[in-house]
Design an enzyme around this catalytic site. Structure first.
Site, PDB file in Angstrom:
ATOM      1  N   ASP A 101     -10.945 -74.299 -46.595  1.00 58.03           N
ATOM      2  CA  ASP A 101     -10.306 -73.010 -46.858  1.00 58.03           C
ATOM      3  C   ASP A 101      -8.845 -73.237 -47.236  1.00 58.03           C
ATOM      4  OD1 ASP A 101     -10.363 -70.245 -47.103  1.00 58.03           O
ATOM      5  OD2 ASP A 101      -9.676 -69.929 -45.046  1.00 58.03           O
ATOM      6  N   HIS A 141       0.193 -63.193 -49.150  1.00 58.05           N
ATOM      7  CA  HIS A 141      -0.429 -63.303 -47.825  1.00 58.05           C
ATOM      8  C   HIS A 141       0.341 -64.299 -46.957  1.00 58.05           C
ATOM      9  CE1 HIS A 141      -3.518 -63.648 -44.722  1.00 58.05           C
ATOM     10  NE2 HIS A 141      -3.522 -64.952 -44.900  1.00 58.05           N
ATOM     11  N   GLU A 197     -10.859 -61.522 -43.790  1.00 58.05           N
ATOM     12  CA  GLU A 197     -10.014 -62.055 -44.864  1.00 58.05           C
ATOM     13  C   GLU A 197     -10.760 -61.911 -46.185  1.00 58.05           C
ATOM     14  OE1 GLU A 197      -8.671 -66.040 -43.735  1.00 58.05           O
ATOM     15  OE2 GLU A 197      -6.943 -65.128 -42.724  1.00 58.05           O
ATOM     16  N   GLU A 219     -11.503 -63.024 -49.542  1.00 59.11           N
ATOM     17  CA  GLU A 219     -11.336 -64.294 -50.247  1.00 59.11           C
ATOM     18  C   GLU A 219     -12.344 -64.439 -51.388  1.00 59.11           C
ATOM     19  OE1 GLU A 219     -10.752 -67.860 -48.069  1.00 59.11           O
ATOM     20  OE2 GLU A 219      -9.825 -66.849 -46.336  1.00 59.11           O
ATOM     21  N   ASP A 251     -13.639 -64.498 -44.613  1.00 65.32           N
ATOM     22  CA  ASP A 251     -13.295 -65.533 -43.622  1.00 65.32           C
ATOM     23  C   ASP A 251     -12.767 -64.829 -42.365  1.00 65.32           C
ATOM     24  OD1 ASP A 251     -12.655 -67.982 -42.443  1.00 65.32           O
ATOM     25  OD2 ASP A 251     -10.642 -67.970 -43.323  1.00 65.32           O
ATOM     26  N   LYS A 274     -11.335 -69.419 -36.457  1.00 66.35           N
ATOM     27  CA  LYS A 274     -11.909 -69.238 -37.791  1.00 66.35           C
ATOM     28  C   LYS A 274     -13.356 -69.701 -37.903  1.00 66.35           C
ATOM     29  CE  LYS A 274      -7.960 -68.403 -40.172  1.00 66.35           C
ATOM     30  NZ  LYS A 274      -7.774 -67.381 -41.204  1.00 66.35           N
TER      31      LYS A 274
HETATM   32 MN    MN Z   1      -9.063 -67.879 -44.720  1.00 66.31          MN
END
Ligand code: MN
Length: 444
Positions: free
Chosen positions: A143, A150, A215, A217, A249, A269
């Site tokens: 990632d 961000h 998140e 993404e 994510d 995560k």
């Molecule tokens: Mn991420």
């Protein structure tokens, strides 16, 4: 990089009528790949290509010999033969010439008036009647952190005096994530439990995360790999990318704040990440490329992260959206509510730069590896790709239809990501969506 060619012609229409409706994510100019089976069945997984509201079942295409003796190119024949498995990996392991030849064959066969129409028509399955798996067997997941907006917003909350660390403008920052917990749209998972420490507490405690976030993404699926010790140059980088998808994510911000120094995210995560079922190929995205440029007062990328093609069209004009539907909203019959909209064009690093950087040290990539772009936030406040940013760390609550508010996610919340590309003179193509739901914590 791919040229715009006959497969992108906006005048093309398909004999699959739903593919010709305006606003469809899957017109004949798109042709994304996924892996599916009949909903609720125990069938083997099979490769499919989305067309309108249907799926072209590639196993049926092979078994039916639809293209037997009809394909002009051996490349297309070989690529079709790689579509008989239960994941995209065999196809991904081929190369850009093979993917391109197969796309051309499918485009020609799905066009109005195609001689294969009747035989291919017998290979269609309604998307409504299908379920999906993660499209590839993902060996490794990395990632990144490519949105400077961000990175600055988050950095300000974690380090108010020093939001953007000095390496940000030079290094595409990333960390190695975990592939075992990557699921496909429809994934639900319990609220993670972990160690957190409140700023005013003497010692940490363990319990369910209180600061759950999503998140927004872009997922990047690697196609052709590289040998260990053989970096991929910027000039060749995109040839190694099969296509893009949507990626959520999920993140536990309170776990993250306590654990992330000095080695980066870990348990905050790796409990769940969710991808969309369809992978839009790099070739399908050819009409939607944009120049990559940096503000003049920022450092320019080092030579190994720079190429003429990258400057000319390294970026993607890909519109992204995040929506929420709470349990209460579902019960009330309220539609998902948009939280933010942004565009992948704001990314500080390009897909090619991520590939070149990841391999510059000799690290080998393998077919089916997944990169996350990092949370995509644009320059505006309404373009934030995480709730941490939207609510300034849970302080400025988001108001929802039905009277609820959110600082962070609550149990039962479903988060939906959508994406599409549109430009004058082209046919709009979409990524479908990725939905995932947070469940109550277990075991505590
Ligand atoms: Mn991420």
């Amino acid at each position: 990089m791919y040229e715009v060619n006959e497969t992108h012609d906006p005048a093309l229409r398909s004999w699959v009528q739903s593919a010709n409706q305006s606003g469809t994510d899957f017109p004949i100019q798109n042709l994304p790949f996924g892996v599916f089976r009949t909903l609720g069945s125990k069938q083997s997984w099979r490769l499919g290509v989305a067309i309108g509201d249907q799926i072209l079942d590639m196993s049926a295409v092979i078994a039916g010999g639809v293209f037997s003796g009809k394909l002009e190119s051996g490349l297309a024949t070989d690529a079709l033969a790689a579509c008989g498995g239960q994941s995209l990996n065999d196809l991904m392991a081929m190369d850009a010439d093979h993917w391109s030849a197969l796309r051309l064959a499918l485009s020609r066969g799905l066009r109005e008036g195609a001689s294969e129409a009747e035989a291919l028509g017998r290979c269609l399955v309604a998307q409504d009647a299908a379920e999906y798996r993660v499209p590839a067997d993902i060996g490794d997941y990395t990632d990144f952190y490519t949105s400077i907006h961000h990175a600055t917003n988050i950095g300000r909350q974690f380090r108010p005096d020093n939001p953007l660390l000095p390496n940000y403008s030079w290094v595409p920052i990333g960390y190695h994530g975990r592939s075992s917990s990557i699921g496909v749209s429809g994934q639900s998972f319990p609220r993670p439990v972990g160690q957190t420490k409140a700023p005013d507490a003497e010692t940490p405690s363990v319990g369910p995360s209180k600061r759950m976030d999503y998140e927004l993404e872009v997922g990047i699926f690697i196609g052709t790999g590289n040998e260990p010790g053989r970096p991929i140059t910027m000039e060749r980088a995109e040839e190694h990318v099969f296509g893009l998808c949507l990626l959520n994510d999920w993140s536990a911000r309170d776990l993250q704040a306590w654990e992330y120094q000095p080695l980066g995210p870990f348990l905050s995560k790796n409990f769940a990440s969710t991808v969309s079922p369809w992978v839009v190929t790099m070739e399908a995205l050819a009409p939607f490329r944009l120049p990559f440029n940096r503000p003049e007062d920022h450092p320019q990328p080092l030579p190994y992260l720079s190429s003429a093609a990258n400057r000319e069209q390294g970026a993607f004009d890909m519109k992204l959206e995040v929506l929420i539907q709470t349990e209460h909203m579902r019960e009330q019959g309220l539609a998902p509510e948009p939280l933010a909209r942004t565009n992948f064009r704001h990314s500080y690093w390009t897909v090619a730069q991520l590939v070149a950087h990841h391999t510059v040290n000799g690290c080998n990539l393998r077919p089916g590896d997944l990169f996350g772009s990092g949370t995509q936030s644009g320059p505006g406040e309404a373009e934030a790709g995480s709730i941490l940013e939207l609510t300034a760390g849970g302080k400025e609550l988001v108001k929802l239809p039905g009277g609820e508010t959110r600082g962070f996610l609550e149990d039962g919340d479903t988060i939906i990501l959508r994406g599409h590309c549109e430009k004058e003179g082209t046919v709009r193509i979409g990524f479908g969506e990725v939905a995932g739901t947070l469940l109550p914590a277990v075991g505590m």
